[in-house]
Scaffold this active site. Structure first.
Site, mmCIF file in Angstrom:
data_model
loop_
_atom_site.group_PDB
_atom_site.id
_atom_site.type_symbol
_atom_site.label_atom_id
_atom_site.label_comp_id
_atom_site.label_asym_id
_atom_site.label_seq_id
_atom_site.Cartn_x
_atom_site.Cartn_y
_atom_site.Cartn_z
ATOM 1 C CG HIS A 359 40.104 32.594 -27.702
ATOM 2 N ND1 HIS A 359 38.815 32.826 -27.290
ATOM 3 C CD2 HIS A 359 39.999 31.808 -28.800
ATOM 4 C CE1 HIS A 359 37.970 32.204 -28.088
ATOM 5 N NE2 HIS A 359 38.667 31.579 -29.021
ATOM 6 C CE LYS A 550 37.060 34.583 -13.247
ATOM 7 N NZ LYS A 550 36.617 35.476 -14.308
ATOM 8 C CE LYS A 556 41.887 33.286 -16.344
ATOM 9 N NZ LYS A 556 40.803 33.851 -17.165
ATOM 10 C CB THR A 658 32.178 32.518 -20.934
ATOM 11 O OG1 THR A 658 33.059 31.489 -20.470
ATOM 12 C CG2 THR A 658 32.550 32.925 -22.352
ATOM 13 C CE LYS A 662 30.029 29.469 -19.016
ATOM 14 N NZ LYS A 662 31.396 28.965 -18.931
#
Length: 819
Positions: A359, A550, A556, A658, A662
Site C-alpha cells: 500500500h 485525508k 499529500k 479512495t 468517494k
C-alpha cells in the site's frame, strides 16, 4: 403495501422486545443512545438467521476460504449500512416514526468503531462488504483496540490527542466468543530437536497472552451472505496474582494483566521510543499468531489432519500491507514444529497460501525491525527467517552469480548500520502474488520499490486497483441522490454497479440536471447545519465546497492547498471590487502523534483560517476551515456535499487513494495530479471532466536528477513570493515569532514534495475551476458524468479481480441455497 406494513409491525415487536427484555427499559425512561441500541439490537436479531445459515453453509460445502489479515478495519458506523444491505431502511424508518422516534437522529447516536485510522482500514472495511455481497467465503481478522487511534481536538489551533473511548458505551454489533481463544507466546528460548537446521525445534519458557475473539457480522446486500470480522482482544493468562496482593503489593498483583492488555489498548502506539516499537511488534505478532492458529484449527475441523498437505487448496490468506508479514514465519513454524513437515513441503504450501498487498512506496512505512528486537520477542521466528533468507539468497546467487549488491538489496536482513528484519522483503518472498493498488502504483512497485524481486519472478507481480463499496458511499451516505438515480434508471445498479453507466444519457436532460443540482445544494445545506451543530462554525451553502480530507502527511500536500487559500486571500485583498467565485475551503485529517511536521501543518492551516475568516473583506467570498476529528461518520456527511475534490499529492507517492473515488461517486469534480488512482479516474470520467495539474512521475524524477532547487520556481512566481513573505514576517502568527520558520525553510531550500514546482500550474487549474463553476449547467453535466462513469471503482470489481487473479475461491451464495 400490506406486506410492507406487516414487516413494520414485526420490526416494532422486535423493538419492544429488545427495549423491555434486553435493555430492561420502558418507553418513557430511555435515553437517545438506548433508543439507538434498541434499533441496533433489532437489526442484529434480524441478521442472526442469515449469519448462522451462512456459516453453516460454508461448513457443509467446505469451500476454499479467504482470510484477510489487516491491522485496521475502519468500519465506521454500522446501523445505516446494515439497514441498507438488509433492505430494512424504510421498514425501520416507518416503525420508528409510528413509535415517535426519528431514525436519522438515532443513527447519529452511534459511535465510530475505533478499529482503524485511514485509507488502509477503510479499504479493508469496503473489501469485507464486497466479499459478503459476492458470496465469497471470507473472514476478516484484526485487533479489537480498546481506544482506537485517538479523538482529535483543536485547541489554540493545534492538534490535541485524547483517548477514543468508543468502548465506553455498549457496542451492540459484536458477539463475544469467549470459547474461541488462542494462546500467543512471546520471549523464551529455542531448543533444537535432533536433525539439521531445518528440523523441528521446541520453543519453550515463553510468556503467554490470551487472544479472545469478538465477532462482528458483515452483511451482504439484500439478505444475502453474512460474513464475519473476527477481532482479537488481549487478556492475561493469569489476571490477578493473589500472592502479591496478600503481601500488600497491589500494583504487582495486577501487573501481568495490565502488561498483557496493553497489546490491544491503542491503535499505532507512538513508536518513537523503544517501548512503543516493542509494543507495535507485539501487536503485529499477536494478530498473526491468533489468526493463523485459528485458521489452521478451522481447517482441521473441516478437513482433518490427513489433508493438511493440501492446505493451500482450501485456504487463501491475504496480507493487507506489511504489518502481518510475520504470517510467513508463523505458518512455517506451525507446519514444521507442530505437524513435522519437512522444510521444502512446508515452504511450498506457505507460498501457495499467502499473498501480499503493498500500500505504500514510502520506505519508512515498509517496516524494518531491529534483529535484536525480533530475537528477544520471537526467537523461533528469527531462526525461521534466517533459514528462509538463506535458501532464497542461494537461489538469487545462482541466477545472478557474483552480484553482491543485488543479494544485499534482496536480503530479508538489512546489514547497513543496525541489522534489521525487512518485513516487506519477507512478505514478497513468502507470497505467491504481490499486488499494488492502482495501475501507476503497481508499475512503481515493479520498477522502483521491488525491482530486483520483479526481475527475479515477474509473474508474481500484478495490479488490482482499489475500489469502494457503493452501499456505504452512495446508497447509505447520499439517499436523496440514490432515490433520484432509481427514478431515472431503476434500481438494477444497486445490485450490479456497472448499470450506473445508464445515468450518462441523462447528462443533457435539463429537468434531470435541475433535480441533480437541487440535491447537491440540499446536501450542502445539510452539511452546513451539521457543522453548525457539531462545531458551532457557520458555513454558507451558496459557496463552492472545496474539500481535502485525508490523513495529514507532507506528501499529500495539505500545505499546497493552504498556500493556495492565501493566494486567493491576497487576490481578493488586492482586487476588492472584482467578482470571484465564493469558496469554502475545508481541510480535515489526523496527524500521527509523533509526526511534528504534520502537526505544524495543521496549526498553520488553523492560523490561516483564523486570519482569513476574521477579515471582513472575505465575507461571502472566502472561508477556510479545518474539520476536526475526521472519521468515517464525518466523511459520510462530507462526501455528498463536496463539489471540488482536492487530490493533490506529489505524483508517485500516493498508492491509490479512495477519498478521490468517494467524492467522484457523489458527483464532485476532481482537481488533481497524475498520482495513484487519479490516473484511472481521469481516464474513466474523461479528461475534460477532471482538472489536471502538476509534474508527472517522470518529470519529478528528472527534477531530482538535476538537483531540484525550489528557489528557481519561486523566483518565477510573484504569487508564491508574496505568500512566503507573509509567512516569513509572521503575518499569520503575530504573537509567535518564527513559529512557521520550518515551513519557509522547507519551501525555499528543500521542498521534498515539489510544492514550488507545481504551485503555478495548480493556480492555473484553479482558475479553470472558477470559470467552469460559473456555468452551472456545464458543471452539473460533468458532475453527472463523474457518477455515471465510476462503476470501475466499486470494491465489488476489485474483489472479483482479487479472486480471479489470486484467491480462486468459488462463491457460495446463501440465496441460491434457500431456493
Amino acid at each position: 403495501m400490506e406486506e410492507f406494513q406487516e414487516q413494520v409491525e414485526l420490526f416494532k415487536k422486535s423493538l419492544f422486545k429488545n427495549l423491555h427484555q434486553r435493555l430492561i427499559k420502558d418507553e418513557i425512561n430511555i435515553s437517545q443512545y438506548e433508543k439507538y441500541m434498541t434499533v441496533a439490537y433489532s437489526v442484529v436479531d434480524t441478521m442472526i438467521e442469515n449469519w448462522m445459515n451462512t456459516q453453516n453453509l460454508y461448513a457443509i460445502k467446505k469451500p476454499k476460504r479467504v482470510f484477510y489479515l489487516s491491522m485496521e478495519y475502519l468500519i465506521g458506523r454500522s446501523l445505516s449500512n446494515a439497514l441498507i444491505c438488509m433492505g430494512l431502511y424504510d421498514i425501520a424508518k416507518e416503525a420508528l416514526l409510528e413509535w415517535g422516534y426519528d431514525l436519522e437522529e438515532l443513527m447519529e447516536q452511534e459511535v465510530d468503531a475505533g478499529l482503524g485510522n485511514g485509507g488502509l482500514g477503510r479499504l479493508a472495511a469496503c473489501f469485507m462488504d464486497s466479499m459478503a455481497n459476492l458470496g465469497i467465503p471470507a473472514h476478516g481478522y484484526g485487533l479489537h483496540y480498546e481506544y482506537g487511534m485517538f479523538n482529535q481536538y483543536i485547541e489554540g489551533g493545534k492538534q490535541v490527542e485524547k483517548p477514543d473511548t468508543w468502548k465506553s458505551v455498549p457496542y451492540p454489533w459484536e458477539a463475544n466468543r469467549f470459547t474461541h481463544k488462542q494462546t500467543v507466546h512471546f520471549g523464551g528460548n529455542v531448543t533444537r530437536v535432533a536433525g539439521g537446521e531445518t528440523s523441528p525445534s521446541v520453543w519453550e519458557k515463553y510468556d503467554d497472552v490470551l487472544a479472545v475473539a469478538k465477532d462482528i457480522p458483515i452483511p451482504g446486500f439484500k439478505f444475502g451472505n453474512v460474513n464475519v470480522l473476527r477481532l482479537w482482544s488481549a487478556q492475561a493468562t493469569e489476571e490477578f496474582n493473589l500472592a502479591d496482593f496478600d503481601k500488600g503489593d497491589y500494583i504487582a498483583a495486577c501487573e501481568r494483566q495490565v502488561e498483557s492488555e496493553n497489546i490491544t489498548k491503542v491503535l499505532y502506539p507512538n513508536d518513537s521510543k523503544f517501548e512503543g516499537k516493542m509494543l507495535r511488534l507485539k501487536q503485529e505478532y499477536f494478530l498473526v499468531s491468533a489468526s493463523i492458529n485459528d485458521i489452521v484449527q478451522r481447517f482441521l475441523r473441516e478437513h482433518g489432519r490427513d489433508k493438511l498437505g493440501e492446505f493451500h487448496n482450501y485456504v487463501a490468506i491475504q496480507l493487507n500491507d506489511t504489518h502481518p508479514a510475520l504470517a510467513v514465519a508463523e505458518l512455517m513454524r506451525i507446519f514444521i514444529d507442530v505437524y513435522n513437515f519437512d522444510w521444502d513441503k512446508a515452504w511450498s504450501i506457505v507460498k501457495k497460501t499467502l499473498a501480499y498487498t503493498n500500500h505504500t512506496l514510502l520506505p519508512e512505512a515498509l517496516e524494518e525491525w531491529p534483529v535484536d528486537f525480533v530475537e528477544k520477542l520471537l526467537p523461533r521466528h528469527m531462526e525461521i527467517i534466517y533459514q528462509i533468507n538463506y535458501f532464497f539468497l542461494k537461489e538469487v546467487s545462482l541466477k545472478y552469480p557474483g552480484d553482491v549488491d543485488k543479494i544485499r538489496r534482496m536480503s530479508i536482513i538489512g546489514e547497513d548500520g543496525q541489522r534489521r528484519v525487512r518485513m516487506a522483503n519477507l512478505a514478497v518472498i513468502g507470497s505467491h502474488k504481490v499486488n499494488g493498488v492502482a495501475r501507476l502504483h503497481s508499475e512503481l512497485v515493479k520498477q522502483v520499490l521491488f525491482n530486483d524481486f520483479y526481475e527475479f519472478t515477474p509473474e508474481k507481480f500484478i495490479n488490482v486497483t482499489n475500489g469502494i463499496t457503493p452501499r456505504r458511499w452512495i446508497m447509505s451516505a447520499n439517499k436523496d441522490l440514490t432515490n433520484l438515480i432509481n427514478e431515472a434508471i431503476g434500481d438494477d445498479w444497486t445490485y450490479n454497479f456497472e448499470e450506473i453507466k445508464e445515468l450518462e444519457k441523462f447528462a443533457d436532460d435539463k429537468s434531470f440536471c435541475e433535480k441533480w443540482a437541487e440535491i447537491k445544494h440540499k446536501n450542502k445545506i445539510k452539511f452546513s447545519l451539521y457543522l453548525q451543530y457539531s462545531t458551532g462554525v457557520p458555513v454558507n451553502p451558496d459557496t463552492m465546497y472545496d474539500v481535502q480530507v485525508k490523513r495529514i502527511h507532507e506528501y499529500k500536500r495539505q500545505l499546497l492547498l493552504a498556500l493556495y487559500a492565501i493566494n486567493r486571500y491576497l487576490f481578493i485583498k488586492d482586487n476588492p471590487s472584482t467578482s470571484i467565485v465564493p469558496r469554502t475551503i475545508m481541510i480535515g485529517g489526523k496527524a500521527a502523534p509523533g509526526y511534528k511536521n504534520a502537526k505544524l501543518i495543521i496549526y498553520f492551516i488553523n492560523k490561516v483560517s483564523e486570519m482569513v475568516n476574521s477579515d471582513r473583506d472575505m465575507k461571502g467570498k472566502l472561508r477556510v476551515l479545518f474539520l476536526p476529528n475526521y472519521r468515517v461518520s464525518l466523511a459520510e456527511h462530507i462526501m455528498p456535499a463536496v463539489e471540488l475534490s482536492e487530490q493533490i499529492s506529489t505524483a508517485g507517492y500516493e498508492a491509490s487513494g479512495t477519498g478521490n473515488m468517494k467524492m467522484s461517486l457523489n458527483g464532485a469534480l476532481t482537481i488533481g495530479t497524475l498520482d495513484g488512482a487519479n490516473v484511472e479516474i481521469r481516464e474513466r470520467v474523461g479528461e475534460e471532466n477532471f482538472f489536471l495539474f502538476g509534474s508527472t512521475v517522470e518529470e519529478i524524477a528528472e527534477l531530482r536528477k538535476e538537483n531540484y532547487a525550489p528557489k528557481n520556481f519561486i523566483s518565477k512566481s510573484k504569487a508564491l513570493q508574496s505568500i512566503i513573505r507573509l509567512i516569513d514576517v509572521d503575518f499569520f502568527s503575530q504573537d509567535e515569532h518564527g513559529v512557521f520558520d520550518f515551513i519557509v525553510d522547507e519551501l525555499l531550500n528543500r521542498d521534498k514534495y515539489m510544492i514550488a514546482a507545481d504551485f503555478e500550474d495548480y493556480a492555473r487549474a484553479q482558475r479553470e475551476v472558477d470559470k467552469l463553476y460559473l456555468n452551472k449547467e456545464e458543471w452539473t453535466k460533468k458532475s453527472i458524468l463523474n457518477v455515471a462513469r465510476c462503476a470501475y471503482f466499486s470494491s465489488d470489481r476489485t474483489i472479483e479481480e482479487y479472486n480471479k487473479l489470486i484467491w480462486n475461491a468459488s462463491p457460495v451464495l446463501l440465496e441460491k441455497q434457500n431456493g
